[in-house]
Design an enzyme around this catalytic site. Sequence first.
Site, PDB file in Angstrom:
ATOM      1  N   ASP A   1     -47.589  -5.032  34.287  1.00 29.88           N
ATOM      2  CA  ASP A   1     -48.006  -5.199  35.684  1.00 29.88           C
ATOM      3  C   ASP A   1     -47.528  -4.026  36.536  1.00 29.88           C
ATOM      4  OD1 ASP A   1     -45.239  -5.787  36.102  1.00 29.88           O
ATOM      5  OD2 ASP A   1     -45.639  -7.829  35.394  1.00 29.88           O
TER       6      ASP A   1
ATOM      7  N   ASP B   1     -65.460   5.686  35.422  1.00 29.49           N
ATOM      8  CA  ASP B   1     -65.883   5.076  34.167  1.00 29.49           C
ATOM      9  C   ASP B   1     -67.365   5.348  33.869  1.00 29.49           C
ATOM     10  OD1 ASP B   1     -64.975   3.035  32.084  1.00 29.49           O
ATOM     11  OD2 ASP B   1     -66.734   2.002  32.888  1.00 29.49           O
TER      12      ASP B   1
ATOM     13  N   ASP C   1     -58.900   3.906  38.404  1.00 33.36           N
ATOM     14  CA  ASP C   1     -60.080   3.894  37.549  1.00 33.36           C
ATOM     15  C   ASP C   1     -61.208   3.265  38.368  1.00 33.36           C
ATOM     16  OD1 ASP C   1     -61.768   3.681  35.230  1.00 33.36           O
ATOM     17  OD2 ASP C   1     -59.955   3.579  34.003  1.00 33.36           O
TER      18      ASP C   1
ATOM     19  N   GLU D   1     -65.663  10.171  33.173  1.00 32.51           N
ATOM     20  CA  GLU D   1     -65.762   9.808  31.751  1.00 32.51           C
ATOM     21  C   GLU D   1     -67.204  10.034  31.331  1.00 32.51           C
ATOM     22  OE1 GLU D   1     -65.260   6.272  28.436  1.00 32.51           O
ATOM     23  OE2 GLU D   1     -66.041   5.816  30.414  1.00 32.51           O
TER      24      GLU D   1
ATOM     25  N   HIS E   1     -57.319   4.673  25.601  1.00 29.18           N
ATOM     26  CA  HIS E   1     -57.336   3.245  25.258  1.00 29.18           C
ATOM     27  C   HIS E   1     -58.593   2.881  24.472  1.00 29.18           C
ATOM     28  CE1 HIS E   1     -59.956   3.689  28.632  1.00 29.18           C
ATOM     29  NE2 HIS E   1     -60.364   2.443  28.529  1.00 29.18           N
ATOM     30  N   ASP E   2     -59.512   3.837  24.323  1.00 28.78           N
ATOM     31  CA  ASP E   2     -60.743   3.579  23.562  1.00 28.78           C
ATOM     32  C   ASP E   2     -60.717   4.246  22.185  1.00 28.78           C
ATOM     33  OD1 ASP E   2     -61.941   2.188  25.699  1.00 28.78           O
ATOM     34  OD2 ASP E   2     -62.713   4.044  26.573  1.00 28.78           O
TER      35      ASP E   2
HETATM   36  C1  GLC Z   1     -65.302   2.919  29.391  1.00 31.08           C
HETATM   37  C2  GLC Z   1     -63.914   2.372  29.237  1.00 31.08           C
HETATM   38  C3  GLC Z   1     -63.928   1.302  28.192  1.00 31.08           C
HETATM   39  C4  GLC Z   1     -64.852   0.207  28.661  1.00 31.08           C
HETATM   40  C5  GLC Z   1     -66.240   0.764  28.987  1.00 31.08           C
HETATM   41  C6  GLC Z   1     -67.055  -0.212  29.752  1.00 31.08           C
HETATM   42  O1  GLC Z   1     -65.739   3.555  28.248  1.00 31.08           O
HETATM   43  O2  GLC Z   1     -63.018   3.407  28.924  1.00 31.08           O
HETATM   44  O3  GLC Z   1     -62.648   0.794  27.930  1.00 31.08           O
HETATM   45  O4  GLC Z   1     -64.961  -0.776  27.683  1.00 31.08           O
HETATM   46  O5  GLC Z   1     -66.167   1.911  29.775  1.00 31.08           O
HETATM   47  O6  GLC Z   1     -66.643  -0.274  31.082  1.00 31.08           O
END
Ligand code: GLC
Length: 537
Positions: free
Chosen positions: A35, A210, A104, A278, A340-341
């Site tokens: 958190d 994103d 984000d 991204e 994280h992906d």
């Molecule tokens: C981006 C994020 C990923 C998410 C996807 C949908 O790729 O990094 O974790 O699942 O978008 O929002």
Amino acid sequence: MGGTSDSEHPWWERGVVYQVYPRSFQDSGGNGVGDLAGIERRLDYLASLGVDAIWLSPVFPSPMVDFGYDVADYTGIDPLFGTMAEFDRLLSGAHARGLRLLLDFVPNHSSDQHPWFRESRSSRDNPKRDWYIWRDPKLGADGSRHPPNNWISDFGGSAWAWDEATGQYYLHAMLPQQPDLNWRNPEVRAAMFDVMRFWFERGVDGFRIDVLWHIVKAQGLPDNPPNPDWEPGINERDRVIQLYSTDQPEAHEIAAEMREIADGYSVRTGQERVLIGEIFLPFGRLAAWAGTPARPEVHMPFNFSLIENPWDAATIAGLIADYEASLPAWGWPNWVLGSHDAQRTAARVGQAQARVAMMLLLTLRGTPTLYQGDELGIGEVAIPPDRVRDPRELRQPGLGLGRDPSRTPMAWDGSPHGGFSETEPWLPLHSDWRARNVAAEERDPTSMLSLTRALLRLRRAEAALSVGDYAPVAGDGALLAYERRVGETRLLVALNLGDKALALPNAARGGERLLSTLPGEATELRGNEGLIVRIAA
Ligand code: GLC
């Protein structure tokens, strides 16, 4: 010779970005999920690590079907993560330590629980109907009902969900619980731009945006072409080429408008705000997302090429050259090694090469993004079947698409649950956490953490490493070598991507060894060694 001085570069060109995955950084509430108050407690760690900015994965109210990337309120904080007051404390705590804070921003889709979507789906004539992408079914000759086109969700299956109540399909590039917003609607744009202003007003230093290249779809929503290279066992998403569902010209217009908003705050406050996109595209099309000097778009379109290519010296030398060549004169490079992906770096290339990889990331020309836990060298984490949480794994099991192994908690010390939480965390820790944790690695001068700190220190001390020119040095086999130069300074970086010793490049002879990934020293470049040498100008 070459390169420009430090002060001519804004912070985001000189600096290093560190990605925090809030669910897994530090739990302060005793529920096994990280958190905001937890992150605040660890700000001293981040400052001492030597990074410049932290980017937080989403902390907004969310049903958490995609762990926060399904946003139900763009201007709130999910109670799981804390309160707005705690967010403000985190932000001022970061600033007090000289750290920038990026949020984000998830503009392509909201949660299906967002009030906008609830309204949109309530009836065909609701004023918010057109805020999302609704279409009639395609009818077969026999009257059967089919989705409007062949688009496939990134999580597998059709990108269209049927809504029985209103008799139409809605588009979702991600999960059915993540309906795509309609960015062709000016009201959507206005509302989302207000979201950016809301956080800029609070003082955030920028956003990671994103799936930015998804944000607009081609007019008429034509079928995507089939991908001839697809075969069963590969992500279903790749059955078609996302020609009409991504990277549309109108999306660049939107990115430019976002940039105008960010630049407005930079100018008004004297604090440079930054946008990171991204975007998964080949280099040429990726670079276009930075726009032009007259009409800039995002400051940094994320460059994922180190993640997406084999760990091989010739391949990486080639992609560095291609990437550099793809940048326009005004473009600024950036490099991402983990997220994280993506799979954990140390799981992909092994512990020995993870150290070389860290040296690569932190010595290339351009802004590096470092993912939490990679500084500890967290490697493979086995997730027992009953603990799998990631919807990507749950929807297409067994293809190796699961992202849980990269999302496991940080280990801070040897106390129960690694000091992450007082209770069993939402995902298990890595099995070697008793040795691989912050406290233990801080005591060990040869640890991955100590190496990362030393690299970040050197990068800060040597402008050549952050803003200097890049010049490749020819090398055979497993050798990847380059120089970074600023003014009279020349630093040679020699990386051995294999486990056999290699001859050092000639230029290194007689130079001053600044840092090695291995303890001790040798006349050659040892297997798995990365070395930085100051050489004569
Ligand atoms: C981006 C994020 C990923 C998410 C996807 C949908 O790729 O990094 O974790 O699942 O978008 O929002």
